[in-house]
Design an enzyme around this catalytic site. Structure first.
Site, PDB file in Angstrom:
ATOM      1  CG  HIS A 437      -2.030  -0.943   1.206  1.00  0.00           C
ATOM      2  ND1 HIS A 437      -2.917  -1.012   0.156  1.00  0.00           N
ATOM      3  CD2 HIS A 437      -2.441  -1.882   2.097  1.00  0.00           C
ATOM      4  CE1 HIS A 437      -3.826  -1.950   0.400  1.00  0.00           C
ATOM      5  NE2 HIS A 437      -3.552  -2.494   1.574  1.00  0.00           N
ATOM      6  CB  CYS A 804      13.139  32.719 -28.251  1.00  0.00           C
ATOM      7  SG  CYS A 804      12.364  34.331 -28.159  1.00  0.00           S
TER       8      CYS A 804
END
Lengths: 867, 204
Positions: A437, A804
């Site tokens: 778990h 850019c």
């Protein structure tokens, strides 16, 4: 149709012995994936399983007992054994029925592995282990037939399972249950069992559960099935067994046949997770190496084969292509295929995905050999983390609250430790496996984790952790690598690994194929060096404002807030000197490549004091109040600020030109300078700045005695600049699209606000499929860019155009840039390898479709029904 | 700890908090009373049980050794543990592909297979839940919560299988498992060892 004689032609009943389908002109439409897999295996010239395919058109009829009997008889002929008889080694011959569809599909009925037990009685002659395994397999088969063919309620079958744990004792109540609740008694005759099993499979395939699975995979609701009937031998003889072999090592990706096998028979339909290594099977690796290499070459994918072995030798009974190999396997495979002359370099580039590159270059602990391993466990959740040790959930929460990075180390975790797990950046437990778990929770939270570090002891009283000779205390720093399961003493550097030789080869081929250049956004020498090492062809964006942070901040503040000319001049001179130093490092790293330097663009609130109280003096405080902006992103920034402080950009370029003189005259490098003016929306803004910059260039040139070549260009960040790109192109040598701002201004979005508060809703309502700041919006922002590209090239056909923004590193945006005809993309250094590959994909396409490497769809395509 | 007397609502609130591990949101009057009694800790927006609160719940839920229903519950628990392993393996496969790479949920075929197998697990646990509830009526809510998680998963939100921060199928299952362990009075280590043995025996 009447049953056929055992010697009659197989066409009469449409039964296709494994390996005889292709020669009869059949394909995946009738044989389905498993039929085609067996055709492929048979094509290798090695023995395959003894059995046949009931092709799609004949499946419905197969639920009639006479047809089932005919098929059973044919299987007996093929195998040379009768069902229910005993082999020389004491094994019991039974039948296995499986199903497949024309394409890879989840939600198929499970294999029914133990058909043909008369009256459901397990014969006495078998050994204990075989009887036990046969019993489990028989129950699964019988319960499936009862539920789906006879309509016995699943709740009743579940109760039977619970009330009669002993399988032998369960047989009689099961028989009674079928008589009472089923549409007919459980069949006792073998052929009736086979017919009922086929009926059960078809019923299940038509159930809501299977329909849901098809929907989830976008498969047709009426996708048909073929069935496959073959013999199995239930045995526990030492000389008999089954296993699987995979062609590649999953960790290295290299061709290295490996797998598992076990003695006994294949009782289940799933591949076993435990067993003996393939290397322990006499001649196992040698026998299968050639098979796996041949299959990889034919199918162009990494493969797994299932096999059975007995006194007669090896038989291949199953084949799986890895539809979605991990990055290491994918890159190594394509390079091997090119080396073997099977694939072309273009195929190789197409087959590697951008996500593979990201996976391969994911930051991980940098191991130098000097690090000290602390303890090892199971690799439970990938990723690396560094932090201080907390040994209770509460102390983890406390440490995290004080701003520390925390690693939670416990014997085991319970749901009560959730707060500590959330507070921690990584988790390590002594107990529990990689499917505990705790591991599920750690992975769900994205926290790196190691479980089952069994050599570790925690002493809560003494607050110590002991592993072998190492004793650490709670609060000490450790590093964990959740991908390898190793924890180290102290802090390890976490950075992207060097590209593997395979990845380097693929990226090299991508470079040969792409048209667009790939540059980096880098603001200093270190980033530029990283970018060049990653294959950047230059710097597409150096953001000078990033150089103004830290101890440079007062200089730029004095320029903007100065109250008299002398003070501004002094500050500008200091700024030019400081910039000269910054640029020197950058230009050396760039070498002889191009470098685009964007002059100051940041909105003022990013570098001015947050309030008048923080000003250096009363004059500054007054100016600060005067310059307060309601919306700094749309305020006095970029070229606007430069026009109000005309010494600012000249000081910056003076620093740049002087730095160029320094590095060129010292012989270190010869960079190609590109000066970029930001946030232009009026073409004359650009013109005015160009005049100032040219003057500085001439001044520095005459002082230094060197001609300093440079280009000058601008950004397109505002819609107005995009609309007037032809006017900008009259003067600009290049234009770079700043798509972060262009997206904000095209949509009218404030990025931070929209991403934080609105985007989730828009995505969930289907108004958007992705953030337009992550993936370029082709229809809106892209349309503006397209207009600007056409306008600019109409005036200056050879103008250099690039991007850019962050989009420069996003594969889908790079594809749009290719369509727009941009010359280059520029992205962050870490995205350079992705951009190199994506730019190649944008040019030559990629094979991202998961199903594209499947056997069945390929055959279907040839048959003209692939679409 | 047995001398602490809690009102019924406070007791239930404490049990819920211990099983869930934490709670967020506004502090209720009951939670404030528990905090005042030193049974829970309120840290900013988070509430968590103190060791004393956890001990209190462990003692309060644990079935006495001689309880008549104990044997039945243990028998069902023995059937539960192999299914529990199967569920954890399934959640692991949902998160990590067999080759160790993270499942990015781009392979519909792979995900559909896991969702399909979840039905087998849900079918297996259904009769067990029914039996647990016959002896422990307070466990009746788990069936409904598991079904809710399945429905949300099938609505297309992948997080409802294994995400730890919502009542996903795994989260509800983990709470169920935790409540069973507390009821039986078994340590995590004992539970793990028993599961390992039962899985080996079942030939899975």
């Amino acid at each position: 149709m009447s049953p056929v004689s055992r010697t009659g032609p197989i066409d009469d009943v449409g039964l296709v012995p494994f390996g005889s389908g292709l020669q009869r002109g059949l394909d995946a439409r009738s044989l389905c994936t498993r039929g085609i897999e067996l055709e492929t295996l048979a094509g290798l010239g090695l023995p395959v399983g003894s059995g046949l395919t009931i092709p799609v058109p004949n499946v419905q009829g197969f639920t009639a007992p006479d047809r089932a009997k005919a098929a059973m008889n044919l299987v007996e002929d093929i195998a040379g054994r009768e069902i229910g008889t005993t082999t020389e080694t004491g094994g019991l011959v039974l039948l296995r029925l499986s199903a497949s569809a024309p394409v890879a599909a989840a939600g198929l009925p499970p294999d029914l592995t133990c058909l043909g037990l008369k009256r459901s009685v397990i014969p006495e002659g078998l050994g204990t282990k075989a009887r036990g395994e046969l019993g489990v397999a028989w129950w699964k088969t019988a319960a499936f037939i009862a539920e789906h063919a006879l309509g016995v309620p699943i709740e009743d079958l579940g109760s039977l399972d619970f009330d009669y744990p002993d399988l032998v004792e369960r047989v009689e109540p099961f028989r009674r249950l079928c008589e009472e609740k089923g549409s007919s008694p459980f069949p006792t005759k073998r052929s009736d069992q086979v017919a009922a099993a086929a009926q059960a499979m078809l019923t299940r395939w038509n159930s809501p559960r299977a329909a849901r699975a098809r929907r989830k995979q976008n498969l047709p609701a009426d996708l048909p099935l073929a069935l496959h009937l073959e013999t199995i031998v239930v045995t526990e003889h030492d000389a008999e067994g089954h296993g699987f072999a995979m062609s590649r090592d999953m960790d290295s990706g290299q061709f290295a046949p490996n797998g598992l096998f076990r003695h006994g028979f294949r009782a289940g339909s799933e591949r076993q997770q435990s067993g003996l290594p393939l290397s322990s099977l006499p001649n196992g690796v040698e026998m299968l190496t050639g098979v796996l290499a041949e299959l990889e070459g034919r199918l162009r994918s990494s493969v797994i084969v299932d096999f059975e072995f007995g006194p007669e030798g090896l038989a291949l009974v199953g084949l799986e292509q890895m539809r979605k190999p991990n990055a290491r396997v994918a890159t190594s495979l394509v390079v091997d295929l090119v080396t073997r002359g099977i694939s072309s370099e273009i195929d190789a580039v197409r087959a590697v995905e951008s996500t593979h590159v990201l996976e391969l270059l994911h930051p991980q602990p940098k191991l130098t050999g000097a690090e000290v391993p602390f303890v090892s466990g199971l690799a439970a959740s990938p990723g690396a983390a560094v932090g201080r040790i907390a040994i209770t959930s509460e102390s983890a929460v406390d440490l995290a609250e004080s701003g520390e990075s925390v690693l939670l180390v416990m014997s085991e975790t319970t749901p009560g430790d959730l707060p500590g797990m959330m507070a921690a950046t990584g988790i390590m437990t002594i107990n529990g496996g990689s499917a505990s778990h705790a591991a599920v929770v750690a992975r769900g939270m994205g926290r790196p984790a190691i479980c089952g570090a069994g050599d570790l002891r925690i002493d809560h009283e003494a607050q110590t952790l002991t592993a072998g000779a190492h004793v650490l205390r709670a609060g000490d720093v450790i590093s964990i690598d959740g991908a390898t399961g190793v924890a180290y003493v102290g802090e390890l550097m976490i950075e992207p690994p060097a590209p593997s030789p395979s990845l380097t080869a693929v990226l090299g081929w991508a470079d040969d194929l792409r048209r667009m250049g790939v540059r980096a956004n880098a603001d200093n020498g270190a980033d530029a060096t990283t970018a060049m090492d990653s294959g950047a062809e230059g710097i597409g964006l150096c953001r000078t404002e990033h150089q103004f942070m830290g101890d440079r901040l007062p200089l730029v503040r004095r320029v903007i807030l100065s109250h008299d000319f002398d003070a501004e001049e002094a500050a500008l001179a200091a700024l030019a000197d400081a910039q000269r130093e910054d640029f020197r490092d950058l230009l050396r790293a760039v070498g002889d490549r191009p470098v685009t330097v964007r002059l100051l663009d940041a909105p003022m609130h990013e570098f001015l004091p947050a309030s008048a109280d923080l000003a250096e003096d009363a004059n500054q405080a007054r100016m600060l109040e005067h310059m307060h902006e309601e919306n700094p992103m749309l305020g006095v920034r970029g070229v606007r600020l430069a026009l109000m402080h005309e010494g600012l950009y000249p000081a910056q370029v003076e620093g740049l030109f002087n730095a160029w003189v320094d590095v060129v005259s010292s012989g270190d490098a010869h960079p190609e300078l590109e000066v970029m003016i930001p946030l232009v929306s009026i073409p004359d803004e650009l013109l005015m700045m160009m005049r100032l910059i040219r003057r500085v260039n001439q001044e520095v040139s005459s002082r230094s005695g060197m001609v300093i070549p440079f280009k000058i260009g601008t950004m397109v960040e505002t819609p107005r600049a995009a609309l007037l790109a032809d006017q900008l192109a009259q003067w600009a040598d290049f234009i770079s699209f700043g798509t972060n701002d262009l997206t904000q201004l095209t949509y009218g979005f404030s990025r931070d606000d929209v991403e934080r508060r609105m985007l989730g809703t828009y995505l969930s309502k289907g108004l958007m499929t992705a953030s337009p700041f992550a993936e370029l919006d082709e229809s809106g922002v892209g349309a503006l860019m397209s207009y600007a590209v056409d306008k600019a090239r109409s005036v200056r056909p050879d103008i250099k155009l690039g991007i850019c923004g962050e989009h420069g590193g996003d594969p889908s945006s790079i594809e749009i840039c290719e369509r727009l005809g941009l010359d280059y993309v520029s992205c962050s250094p870490s995205r350079i390898p992705v951009a190199r590959l994506a730019a190649a994909h944008a040019r030559v396409g990629s094979l991202i479709s998961v199903n594209s490497v499947n056997v069945a769809p390929v055959v279907m395509e040839k048959s003209g029904i692939g679409s | 700890m047995s001398d602490v007397v809690l009102a019924e609502g406070e007791h239930d609130a404490l049990v819920t908090l211990v099983i869930r591990g934490m709670a967020r949101g506004e502090v209720s009057a009951q939670q404030q009373a528990l905090a005042d009694a030193g049974l829970i800790l309120i840290k900013g927006p988070i509430m968590m049980p103190t060791p004393a609160g956890t001990a209190f719940v462990s003692e309060s839920l644990r079935l006495p050794d001689q309880a008549p229903e104990r044997e039945r519950i243990m028998a069902t628990f023995h059937r539960f543990l192999p299914v529990n392993r199967a569920l954890r393996d399934l959640c692991t496969a949902w998160q990590v592909r067999p080759d160790g790479s993270v499942n990015d949920h781009s392979d519909e075929n792979y995900d559909a297979d896991i969702r399909d197998r979840l039905d087998d697990i849900d079918d297996s646990v259904a009769p067990l839940l029914k039996r647990f509830t016959e002896d422990l009526p307070r466990m009746a809510g788990y069936r409904e919560k598991l079904t809710e998680a399945l429905a949300k998963l099938d609505d297309g939100d992948d997080t409802w299988l294994a995400s730890p921060l919502i009542d996903s199928y795994h989260t509800v299952w983990m709470h169920l498992h935790q409540e069973l362990i507390l009821t039986i009075g078994m340590s995590r280590k004992e539970d793990e060892e028993l599961e390992e043995r039962l899985v080996a025996e079942s030939g899975a």
